[in-house]
Design a protein around this motif. Structure first.
Motif, PDB file in Angstrom:
ATOM      1  N   ALA A 151      -0.650  -0.522   6.182  1.00  0.00           N
ATOM      2  CA  ALA A 151      -0.493  -0.321   4.739  1.00  0.00           C
ATOM      3  C   ALA A 151      -0.448   1.163   4.379  1.00  0.00           C
ATOM      4  O   ALA A 151       0.002   1.513   3.276  1.00  0.00           O
ATOM      5  N   LEU A 152      -0.897   2.036   5.287  1.00  0.00           N
ATOM      6  CA  LEU A 152      -0.912   3.472   4.987  1.00  0.00           C
ATOM      7  C   LEU A 152       0.494   4.029   4.737  1.00  0.00           C
ATOM      8  O   LEU A 152       0.748   4.573   3.654  1.00  0.00           O
ATOM      9  N   PRO A 153       1.436   3.911   5.685  1.00  0.00           N
ATOM     10  CA  PRO A 153       2.787   4.440   5.393  1.00  0.00           C
ATOM     11  C   PRO A 153       3.482   3.689   4.265  1.00  0.00           C
ATOM     12  O   PRO A 153       4.243   4.292   3.503  1.00  0.00           O
ATOM     13  N   ALA A 154       3.218   2.399   4.142  1.00  0.00           N
ATOM     14  CA  ALA A 154       3.830   1.639   3.054  1.00  0.00           C
ATOM     15  C   ALA A 154       3.346   2.145   1.701  1.00  0.00           C
ATOM     16  O   ALA A 154       4.124   2.271   0.747  1.00  0.00           O
ATOM     17  N   GLY A 155       2.056   2.442   1.604  1.00  0.00           N
ATOM     18  CA  GLY A 155       1.510   2.976   0.360  1.00  0.00           C
ATOM     19  C   GLY A 155       2.057   4.359   0.039  1.00  0.00           C
ATOM     20  O   GLY A 155       2.320   4.677  -1.130  1.00  0.00           O
ATOM     21  N   ILE A 156       2.223   5.179   1.069  1.00  0.00           N
ATOM     22  CA  ILE A 156       2.768   6.524   0.866  1.00  0.00           C
ATOM     23  C   ILE A 156       4.197   6.450   0.336  1.00  0.00           C
ATOM     24  O   ILE A 156       4.575   7.158  -0.611  1.00  0.00           O
TER      25      ILE A 156
END
Length: 265
Positions: free
Chosen positions: A231-236
């Motif tokens: 979810a980290l890159p998706a959130g970015i």
């Protein structure tokens, strides 16, 4: 209007060639889709055995069509200012990615004398759809996507490095936990990383499954943590798109009558 100019306007999707351009685009799309469909259906042995002649005729017709199209593009491309030189311009065009893809769409047919089967390269015909569907219409969206990647590249790189770091650590531990119980599957840390990738992406192929108590415990923890890690890159990316898409609303507009600032919501 010369024949070369008419050919250029008809073949180049960035130019307005009128009715002839639209007819050619429809014909090109139909032939490309027909080729892809024939490639897919041809892989079924029963159908290929019964309709082999039909598939052969489709291939021969397509090869002739794409060969003539390729020659016509090279002949007429000098009408474009970027390639106006008769020799250097055409050579420059031939070396462009789309021209190389056009060449690969029919070249294997003429190389049947080679011991290698190159017919699989026919799938490159599908790439021509990107040229026909006029990517310029989506240029604004592509610019936004490029800006998001550029502005958030440091955060994206850090997030992927963090995911890779966790993946290596978990795979390292899992390798030593499971190697004695399953030496054929968890044979090395790189092999165990395949299990880690399948687990963190929640794919779960099932070809590598921990069977020890500690292996199951570690696998469960990693599976749950993987949801948050991805979810980290998706959130970015999503936050970057949100900011750029609402950037215009944050711009300050000055009223031409009173000179006061107008802030759009």
């Amino acid at each position: 209007m010369t024949l070369r100019r008419r050919l250029y306007l008809t073949l180049d999707p960035t130019e307005k060639g009128g009715l002839l351009e639209r007819i050619f685009e429809i014909l090109l799309i139909a032939i490309i889709l027909l080729n892809i469909l024939s490639i897919v259906i041809d892989s079924v042995k029963e159908i290929d055995h019964e309709y082999s002649t039909v598939f052969r005729n489709i291939e021969v017709f397509s090869i002739i069509f794409f060969t003539v199209e390729y020659i016509a593009r090279i002949y007429s491309i000098v009408e474009k200012p970027t390639y106006e030189d008769p020799v250097k311009g055409r050579l420059k065009f031939v070396l462009t990615p789309m021209a190389l893809i056009d060449l690969l769409s029919f070249l294997p047919f003429y190389l049947t004398f080679l011991p290698i089967d190159l017919r699989f390269l026919r799938i490159f015909r599908l790439m021509a759809l990107f040229r026909v569907f006029k990517i310029a219409r989506y240029l604004h969206a592509l610019k936004i996507f490029k800006r998001v990647l550029t502005e958030r590249k440091e955060q994206l790189v850090l997030s992927f490095l963090f995911i890779l770091f966790i993946l290596v650590i978990v795979s390292f531990i899992m390798f030593y936990v499971e190697r004695e119980a399953q030496p054929d599957k968890f044979s090395s840390i790189p092999a165990t990383m395949w299990w880690g990738i399948a687990t963190i992406t929640t794919v779960g192929y099932g070809d590598m499954v921990p069977i020890t108590v500690w292996g199951k415990f570690l696998g469960g923890i990693f599976a749950i943590a993987g949801v948050g890690l991805l979810a980290l890159p998706a959130g970015i990316l999503s936050s970057g798109f949100f900011e750029l898409l609402h950037e215009d609303r944050r711009k300050t507009i000055v009223c031409p009558h009173c000179g006061k600032e107008i802030h759009e919501e």
